[in-house]
Write a protein that holds these residues in place. Structure first.
Motif, mmCIF file in Angstrom:
data_model
loop_
_atom_site.group_PDB
_atom_site.id
_atom_site.type_symbol
_atom_site.label_atom_id
_atom_site.label_comp_id
_atom_site.label_asym_id
_atom_site.label_seq_id
_atom_site.Cartn_x
_atom_site.Cartn_y
_atom_site.Cartn_z
ATOM 1 N N ALA A 94 0.813 -1.393 0.013
ATOM 2 C CA ALA A 94 0.169 -0.051 0.089
ATOM 3 C C ALA A 94 0.847 1.457 -0.140
ATOM 4 O O ALA A 94 2.012 1.115 0.425
ATOM 5 C CB ALA A 94 -0.904 0.042 1.219
ATOM 6 N N THR A 95 0.475 2.483 -0.428
ATOM 7 C CA THR A 95 0.980 3.526 -0.225
ATOM 8 C C THR A 95 -0.138 4.518 0.066
ATOM 9 O O THR A 95 -1.248 4.335 -0.185
ATOM 10 C CB THR A 95 1.783 4.047 -1.680
ATOM 11 N N GLY A 96 0.291 5.928 0.232
ATOM 12 C CA GLY A 96 -0.899 6.874 0.677
ATOM 13 C C GLY A 96 -0.080 8.135 0.349
ATOM 14 O O GLY A 96 1.222 8.668 0.441
ATOM 15 N N ILE A 97 -1.048 9.233 0.791
ATOM 16 C CA ILE A 97 -0.744 10.744 0.874
ATOM 17 C C ILE A 97 -1.602 11.286 1.880
ATOM 18 O O ILE A 97 -2.833 10.931 1.700
ATOM 19 C CB ILE A 97 -0.934 11.346 -0.738
ATOM 20 N N LEU A 98 -1.077 12.170 3.050
ATOM 21 C CA LEU A 98 -1.812 12.658 3.764
ATOM 22 C C LEU A 98 -1.811 14.081 3.480
ATOM 23 O O LEU A 98 -0.861 14.845 3.134
ATOM 24 C CB LEU A 98 -1.298 12.521 5.212
ATOM 25 N N ALA A 99 -3.091 14.615 2.978
ATOM 26 C CA ALA A 99 -3.435 16.015 2.741
ATOM 27 C C ALA A 99 -4.677 16.392 2.552
ATOM 28 O O ALA A 99 -5.641 15.395 2.483
ATOM 29 C CB ALA A 99 -2.495 16.242 1.216
ATOM 30 N N PRO A 100 -5.057 17.395 2.677
ATOM 31 C CA PRO A 100 -6.355 17.949 2.215
ATOM 32 C C PRO A 100 -6.975 17.364 1.083
ATOM 33 O O PRO A 100 -6.036 17.730 0.185
ATOM 34 C CB PRO A 100 -6.516 19.371 2.671
ATOM 35 N N PHE A 101 -7.799 17.090 0.880
ATOM 36 C CA PHE A 101 -8.550 16.636 -0.759
ATOM 37 C C PHE A 101 -7.944 17.587 -1.688
ATOM 38 O O PHE A 101 -7.800 17.325 -2.836
ATOM 39 C CB PHE A 101 -9.822 16.318 -0.834
ATOM 40 N N GLU A 102 -8.416 18.973 -1.296
ATOM 41 C CA GLU A 102 -8.030 20.049 -2.547
ATOM 42 C C GLU A 102 -6.636 20.158 -2.830
ATOM 43 O O GLU A 102 -6.465 20.801 -3.934
ATOM 44 C CB GLU A 102 -8.764 21.294 -2.061
ATOM 45 N N LYS A 103 -5.666 19.702 -2.145
ATOM 46 C CA LYS A 103 -4.356 19.785 -2.350
ATOM 47 C C LYS A 103 -3.580 18.684 -2.963
ATOM 48 O O LYS A 103 -2.646 18.511 -3.308
ATOM 49 C CB LYS A 103 -3.755 19.990 -1.028
#
Length: 338
Positions: A94-103
C-alpha cells in the motif's frame, strides 16, 4: 474448509520489505513455511531473505510494483516455479498521501488507487489460478479500519480500502457459489506502528501520524497466520478498531463529530516535513526496511484479538456474560413485582 498447517504451506507475501508484510514473512518462515517475498524495495527484500535464512528458513525475493499486473503475475509464477505450488497469498502492499483533498492532484489520487486497490485486485487475479490448481488455499488481503470508516486527510487511501472491501465481498460469494474451498479474508488493522508514516507523501507541512493509540505490527502478523490456517471472513486487529466499527454502525454522525474534533489535528506531529521530502508514492525510498515505525511510545496492548483467535473461549465468555445479564434482569424484575 480445511487449510494446510503453516509448516506445510508455500506463502507469497506482497509488500514484504517493511512493516506488517516483513513481520508476517518472518513469522511464516519461523513456523516452517516456504515464503516468497515481494515489494518494490530490492534492498529491503534482500535483507529480509538474509534474516530468514539466518535462522534456517526458506525464502526467495521478487521485486515488483503491484500497480503493474504483469509484475504481480510474475510473483505468483516465480513462487510456483521455485516451490511447486502456492497455498496462501498475503497482500499487504500500500501507499498513501496525507493532505486535504483539495491539495491532492489527480495523478496522486490515482496512484494511491493503483497501488492500494488495484494492486490487491492484481494479486487476487494472479494467485487464484494457482490456488484453484492446488484445490484449496487462502487469499489474505490487508485492508484497514479505513475500509469501514474513512478518515480526513486520507481520502485516496480510504477510498482504496472501501473499494477493497467491496471487491472482496463480491469475490468471496463467487467462490462460494462455485463451491471452491478458497478462503477470502480481509484483515482490518487499527493504527499500527510501522514505517508507513515515514514513507508516505504529505502536504501537511509536518510529519504525519496516525490518530493514536498505535498497536504493534506483530498483532497483525499473528492474525494473518491464524487466518492462514482457520478460514475467517474479517479480522479487525486492535481494540480501538473494533470500537470504531461498532460506533460507525450505530451512529455515523457521531463518528463524524469525533473526527471533526480530533481527526485533523490528531494526524499532525510537531516535526516539520516538506511536501518535497522523499516519499514512496511513485518510487521506493531507502532507509525504512524495518518492521516498526517511530511511535513505539504510543503503542498499547490489544485484548480482544486473542479472543478472536480462540473462538471457543470467546463464545463461552459471551454465553456466561449473557447468562449473567439474564440472571440480573430476572432478579431485578422479580424484586420489583407488585
Amino acid at each position: 474448509m480445511q487449510l494446510k498447517p503453516i509448516n506445510q504451506q508455500v506463502v507469497a507475501i506482497v509488500g514484504a520489505s517493511s512493516g506488517i508484510g516483513r513481520e508476517t514473512a518472518l513469522l511464516f518462515a519461523r513456523r516452517g513455511a516456504k515464503v516468497a517475498v515481494a515489494a518494490r524495495s530490492e534492498s529491503g527484500l534482500n535483507s529480509l531473505v538474509n534474516d530468514i535464512q539466518s535462522f534456517g528458513g526458506e525464502a526467495i525475493a521478487i521485486v515488483a510494483d503491484v500497480s503493474d499486473f504483469e509484475q504481480v503475475k510474475a510473483i505468483a509464477d516465480q513462487t510456483v516455479a521455485e516451490y511447486g505450488r502456492l497455498d496462501t497469498w498475503v497482500h499487504a502492499a500500500a501507499t498513501g498521501i496525507l493532505a486535504p483533498f483539495e491539495k491532492i492532484t489527480p495523478e496522486e489520487f490515482q496512484r494511491v488507487i493503483d497501488v492500494t486497490l488495484m494492486g490487491q485486485v492484481h494479486g487476487a487475479m494472479a494467485a487464484l489460478p494457482y490456488l484453484k490448481q492446488e484445490g484449496r488455499g487462502a487469499l489474505i488481503h490487508i485492508s484497514s479500519v479505513e475500509g469501514k470508516r474513512g478518515l480526513p486527510l486520507q481520502s485516496p487511501y480510504s477510498a482504496a480500502k472501501h473499494g477493497l472491501e467491496g471487491f472482496l465481498e463480491a469475490l468471496r460469494v463467487e467462490l462460494q457459489y462455485e463451491k471452491l474451498p478458497i478462503s477470502v479474508t480481509s484483515i482490518l488493522p487499527s493504527v499500527i506502528n510501522t514505517p508507513y508514516y515515514n514513507k508516505v507523501a504529505t502536504k501537511l507541512g509536518v510529519k504525519p501520524t496516525g490518530i493514536p493509540p498505535y498497536y504493534d505490527p506483530s498483532l497483525v502478523a499473528k492474525a494473518i497466520l491464524y487466518v492462514a490456517e482457520h478460514p475467517t471472513r474479517d479480522f479487525i486487529v486492535g481494540d480501538v478498531g473494533r470500537v470504531l466499527d461498532v460506533l460507525q454502525r450505530v451512529s455515523p454522525p457521531l463518528v463524524d463529530s469525533v473526527l471533526t474534533a480530533i481527526g485533523i489535528p490528531g494526524q499532525r506531529t510537531n516535526e516539520p516535513k516538506s511536501e518535497d521530502a522523499p516519499n514512496n508514492l511513485f518510487e521506493p525510498i531507502a532507509g525504512y526496511d524495518k518492521v516498526k515505525g517511530d511511535f513505539g511510545k504510543l503503542e498499547i496492548p490489544s485484548f480482544l484479538d486473542w479472543f478472536d483467535m480462540n473462538p471457543p473461549v470467546k463464545w463461552g465468555a459471551l454465553a456466561v456474560a449473557a447468562l449473567g445479564v439474564a440472571a440480573f434482569l430476572g432478579g431485578w424484575v422479580n424484586g420489583n413485582d407488585v
